[in-house]
Design a protein around this motif. Sequence first.
Motif, short mmCIF file in Angstrom:
data_model
loop_
_atom_site.label_atom_id
_atom_site.label_comp_id
_atom_site.label_asym_id
_atom_site.label_seq_id
_atom_site.Cartn_x
_atom_site.Cartn_y
_atom_site.Cartn_z
N SER A 34 40.05 23.97 22.02
CA SER A 34 40.87 24.34 23.20
C SER A 34 42.09 23.43 23.31
O SER A 34 43.13 23.83 23.83
N GLY A 35 41.98 22.18 22.83
CA GLY A 35 43.13 21.27 22.87
C GLY A 35 44.29 21.81 22.05
O GLY A 35 45.46 21.61 22.42
N ALA A 36 43.97 22.54 20.97
CA ALA A 36 45.03 23.10 20.13
C ALA A 36 45.85 24.12 20.93
O ALA A 36 47.05 24.31 20.67
N MET A 37 45.21 24.76 21.90
CA MET A 37 45.93 25.74 22.71
C MET A 37 46.95 25.02 23.62
O MET A 37 48.10 25.44 23.72
N TYR A 38 46.51 23.92 24.26
CA TYR A 38 47.45 23.16 25.11
C TYR A 38 48.55 22.54 24.25
O TYR A 38 49.71 22.46 24.67
N ARG A 39 48.20 22.12 23.05
CA ARG A 39 49.20 21.53 22.16
C ARG A 39 50.23 22.60 21.73
O ARG A 39 51.42 22.32 21.62
N SER A 40 49.76 23.82 21.46
CA SER A 40 50.68 24.88 21.02
C SER A 40 51.61 25.29 22.16
O SER A 40 52.80 25.57 21.93
N ILE A 41 51.08 25.32 23.37
CA ILE A 41 51.92 25.64 24.54
C ILE A 41 53.00 24.55 24.67
O ILE A 41 54.17 24.83 24.93
N THR A 42 52.59 23.30 24.47
CA THR A 42 53.53 22.18 24.54
C THR A 42 54.63 22.33 23.49
O THR A 42 55.82 22.13 23.78
N LEU A 43 54.23 22.69 22.28
CA LEU A 43 55.20 22.89 21.20
C LEU A 43 56.21 23.97 21.61
O LEU A 43 57.42 23.81 21.44
N TYR A 44 55.71 25.05 22.17
CA TYR A 44 56.60 26.14 22.60
C TYR A 44 57.58 25.65 23.67
O TYR A 44 58.78 25.89 23.59
N PHE A 45 57.07 24.93 24.67
CA PHE A 45 57.91 24.43 25.76
C PHE A 45 59.00 23.49 25.22
O PHE A 45 60.14 23.53 25.68
N LEU A 46 58.64 22.65 24.27
CA LEU A 46 59.62 21.70 23.72
C LEU A 46 60.66 22.44 22.88
O LEU A 46 61.86 22.19 23.00
N TYR A 89 49.32 22.25 11.84
CA TYR A 89 49.79 20.94 11.38
C TYR A 89 50.80 20.35 12.38
O TYR A 89 50.68 19.19 12.79
N LEU A 90 51.76 21.17 12.80
CA LEU A 90 52.83 20.71 13.70
C LEU A 90 52.32 20.12 15.01
O LEU A 90 52.87 19.14 15.53
N ILE A 91 51.26 20.72 15.55
CA ILE A 91 50.79 20.31 16.88
C ILE A 91 50.06 18.96 16.89
O ILE A 91 49.72 18.46 17.95
#
Length: 222
Positions: A34-46, A89-91
């Motif tokens: 589930s952390g990968a989901m918050y990390r991916s949302i963060t990547l999108y926002f950035l 990888y990116l997240i």
Amino acid sequence: MEKIVITIDGWSSCGKSTLAKQLAKELGYVYIDSGAMYRSITLYFLRYHIDWTNKAAVAKALKNIVLEFHHNEKTGESEIFLNGENVEYLIRDLVIAEKVSDIATIKEVRGFAVTEQQKMGKKKGIVMDGRDIGTTVFPDAALKIFMTADIAVRVERRFKEMFEKNPNITIEEVKNNLEMRDYIDSNREVSPLRKAADAIVLDNTHISMEQQLKFALNLLNY
Ligand code: DC
């Protein structure tokens, strides 16, 4: 054996994903990070310079985000895709780790992620790790584990992992990031990191990966 939902919550870098992957493999379950989901949302926002202090901007951005997990045949691991792109990888970058806890405090972001997570658990047979999985996402899960480990051990483990990708990273940076995330994750208003009342604590400071798997399988009488 009837399929169940297994939740694994706990502090940053205390081996939740390692145990979750071990269990999923052993039981033939799906592993969801589930952390990968918050990390991916963060990547999108950035990437798209979303002003996450603006509710309307956040709501609009979330409408444009599709998150999926796909099984990688080569590695045997599940990987996250953000709008069709593999971002596994990116997240994991420190740039994401520095912002993700802040973004994970946003009510709308959590609402979005939790709804998706609950859909993934409908058919059961999953192991999901995170911070609020046993308390908020699957309060009725049949097995809940809460993991912990000494901070020094956690820092060392995460440092080793990150150093492989980025040899410029320092122990200090990793330690500061873990402490900051633990603080924000356990002090936020919406679904803070808590041990569910019926969760079983697993401290893996001094135990091996084999021992931690054994511990969890014992809980299942497996
Ligand atoms: O598990 P992780 O370190 O990849 O998670 C990254 C961040 O995402 C974590 O610091 C807080 C947030 N998170 C959360 O708020 N709730 C979850 N269920 C999982 C992660």
